[in-house]
Design a protein around this motif. Structure first.
Motif, PDB file in Angstrom:
ATOM      1  N   LYS A  93       0.837  -1.196   0.000  1.00 18.60           N
ATOM      2  CA  LYS A  93       0.000   0.000   0.000  1.00 18.60           C
ATOM      3  C   LYS A  93       0.876   1.253   0.000  1.00 18.60           C
ATOM      4  CE  LYS A  93      -3.338  -2.588   2.786  1.00 18.60           C
ATOM      5  NZ  LYS A  93      -3.860  -2.842   4.144  1.00 18.60           N
ATOM      6  N   LEU A 105       1.492   6.682   3.072  1.00 18.17           N
ATOM      7  CA  LEU A 105       0.600   7.326   4.036  1.00 18.17           C
ATOM      8  C   LEU A 105      -0.448   6.359   4.571  1.00 18.17           C
ATOM      9  CD1 LEU A 105       0.058  10.845   2.398  1.00 18.17           C
ATOM     10  CD2 LEU A 105       1.510  10.239   4.359  1.00 18.17           C
ATOM     11  N   LYS A 106      -0.921   5.471   3.698  1.00 16.11           N
ATOM     12  CA  LYS A 106      -1.916   4.478   4.133  1.00 16.11           C
ATOM     13  C   LYS A 106      -1.301   3.501   5.121  1.00 16.11           C
ATOM     14  CE  LYS A 106      -5.576   1.531   2.263  1.00 16.11           C
ATOM     15  NZ  LYS A 106      -6.626   2.390   2.838  1.00 16.11           N
ATOM     16  N   ILE A 123       1.217   4.093   7.165  1.00 14.80           N
ATOM     17  CA  ILE A 123       1.400   4.820   8.430  1.00 14.80           C
ATOM     18  C   ILE A 123       0.078   4.931   9.182  1.00 14.80           C
ATOM     19  CG2 ILE A 123       2.000   7.039   9.465  1.00 14.80           C
ATOM     20  CD1 ILE A 123       4.390   5.398   8.472  1.00 14.80           C
ATOM     21  N   LYS A 124      -0.988   5.240   8.449  1.00 13.03           N
ATOM     22  CA  LYS A 124      -2.309   5.374   9.073  1.00 13.03           C
ATOM     23  C   LYS A 124      -2.755   4.053   9.695  1.00 13.03           C
ATOM     24  CE  LYS A 124      -7.168   6.269   7.953  1.00 13.03           C
ATOM     25  NZ  LYS A 124      -8.138   6.574   6.865  1.00 13.03           N
ATOM     26  N   GLU A 125      -2.593   2.952   8.947  1.00 12.19           N
ATOM     27  CA  GLU A 125      -3.042   1.651   9.457  1.00 12.19           C
ATOM     28  C   GLU A 125      -2.211   1.193  10.645  1.00 12.19           C
ATOM     29  OE1 GLU A 125      -5.019  -0.040   5.287  1.00 12.19           O
ATOM     30  OE2 GLU A 125      -3.210  -0.992   6.091  1.00 12.19           O
ATOM     31  N   PHE A 179      -0.800   3.135  12.805  1.00 16.04           N
ATOM     32  CA  PHE A 179      -1.238   3.968  13.933  1.00 16.04           C
ATOM     33  C   PHE A 179      -2.559   3.451  14.510  1.00 16.04           C
ATOM     34  CE2 PHE A 179      -3.581   7.644  15.645  1.00 16.04           C
ATOM     35  CZ  PHE A 179      -2.685   8.040  16.631  1.00 16.04           C
ATOM     36  N   ILE A 180      -3.497   3.107  13.630  1.00 12.31           N
ATOM     37  CA  ILE A 180      -4.799   2.585  14.094  1.00 12.31           C
ATOM     38  C   ILE A 180      -4.610   1.269  14.836  1.00 12.31           C
ATOM     39  CG2 ILE A 180      -7.008   1.627  13.314  1.00 12.31           C
ATOM     40  CD1 ILE A 180      -6.976   3.751  11.083  1.00 12.31           C
ATOM     41  N   TYR A 189       0.337  -5.312   4.982  1.00 14.13           N
ATOM     42  CA  TYR A 189       0.686  -4.118   4.213  1.00 14.13           C
ATOM     43  C   TYR A 189       0.294  -4.235   2.746  1.00 14.13           C
ATOM     44  CZ  TYR A 189       4.511  -6.932   2.395  1.00 14.13           C
ATOM     45  OH  TYR A 189       5.235  -7.925   1.774  1.00 14.13           O
TER      46      TYR A 189
END
Length: 351
Positions: free
Chosen positions: A20, A23-24, A26-28, A30-31, A48
């Motif tokens: 991916k 940014l995606k 990093i977002k996932e 973090f979640i 990933y």
């Protein structure tokens, strides 16, 4: 298997063109960090990848450890039964669980066959021993497995036709080791069309729920490659998910990250495409597993099943199956209501 670390996973991730966007990712991460309350190194196993949309449905490292370490899921007496292949083979024989026939075994130079023990001191004596074994059986080869190894380590076979030369080659290994000797499994001809050099087994995960019901929550099939005598993904093979409702293979399989982590849609040796292949006797294999769970009621087991021309055989049972493989093969085990409840019960300590 090569030593593989979290750094190794990240290296595979960096090279993978199917990942991916940055940014995606990093977002996932973090979640997952917030949701699962742990640093999600496991994200770099498979999550990933672009095709993994439901990344929250996959088990975290803490959740996998909780399943494997819970004393209510795994009783010590069952674990000891699974951990020794000789003990398991003897138990299956007594309990009438369909499994490969136990022929003989050895602890170093002490060999046991037909309830008689004898000491083997030379290659010539070992050849004579197996000549007697073959003369009394309707098999042309014997499969050797260390009683306590996993992942196909240390397995090999000796044939009647090449007995003298094969004993000469394996004498030191046999005489200095410990092995369970079982009959050779003759794999179903339809599976041989995919790969015939080894027995390609099905892993079926069983769960006894808190209500006492037996559920089969996941299945995948492992395939060997080249001339390997074992099918384990941890020994260089790969795995393909199985649809539990009809026993068909899914579109693609996967190598473990230790071996590149690549997707695979057809067998590299035969060119056989996986999608839609219906595993012979799959329903019977599931029934065999359910019956075995009734006899050995450990609550979470990974069963390895071979398919012969006459039906399924249970090869072994694992109280600590490779859950991450099951997770990926299923497409996120937390999509399964029984697994989701199990993880919730473990977190709430009400199991």
């Amino acid at each position: 298997m090569r030593n593989f670390t979290d750094i190794g996973r990240i290296k595979v991730f960096i090279k993978d063109k199917n990942k991916k966007g940055f940014l995606k990712v990093i977002k996932e991460i973090f979640i997952l960090l917030i949701t699962k309350k742990e640093i999600p190194f496991y994200y770099f196993k498979f999550l990933y990848r672009k095709d993994v949309k439901n990344y929250l449905d996959y088990l975290s490292t803490k959740e996998v450890v909780a399943i494997g370490s819970n004393s209510e899921l795994h009783k010590p007496e069952y674990k000891s039964l699974f951990n020794n292949k000789l003990v398991f083979a003897l138990f299956c024989e007594k309990a009438s669980i369909n499994s490969p026939r136990l022929i003989s075994h050895n602890f170093g130079s002490c060999f046991c066959f037909n309830n008689k023990n004898e000491k083997i001191n030379t290659k010539e004596e070992l050849v004579l021993f197996f000549e007697r074994v073959f003369a009394s059986l309707d098999t042309n080869a014997i499969f050797f497995r260390p009683p306590s190894e996993y992942g196909g380590k240390g397995c090999f076979k000796i044939s009647q036709k090449g007995l003298a030369s094969e004993v000469d080659d394996k004498y030191e290994t046999i005489i200095n080791g410990r092995f369970v000797h079982t009959e050779i499994i003759h794999q179903h001809k339809e599976i041989n069309k995919i790969h015939s050099k080894c027995v390609n087994t099905i892993r079926i995960i069983s769960l006894i729920t808190s209500e006492g019901d037996i559920e089969l929550v996941c299945s995948f099939m492992r395939f060997g490659v080249g001339d390997s005598s074992v099918d384990n993904a941890s020994s260089g093979g790969f795995f393909v998910g199985v649809n539990l409702n009809d026993g068909t293979l899914k579109l693609s399989g996967l190598y473990m990250l230790e071996y590149g982590g690549g997707d695979i849609y057809e067998h590299p040796d035969s060119g056989f495409k996986f999608e839609g292949f219906k595993i012979p006797y799959f329903k019977e294999a599931c029934e065999e597993v359910v019956n075995a769970v009734k006899i050995i009621p450990d609550r979470f087991i990974g069963w390895d099943v071979a398919i012969t021309q006459n039906g399924p055989l249970i090869i072994e049972a694992n109280w600590a199956p490779h859950i991450f493989l099951s997770d990926y093969a299923y497409g996120g085990l937390l999509r399964n209501q029984h697994m989701k409840k199990l993880v919730s019960d473990l977190k709430n300590k009400i199991i």
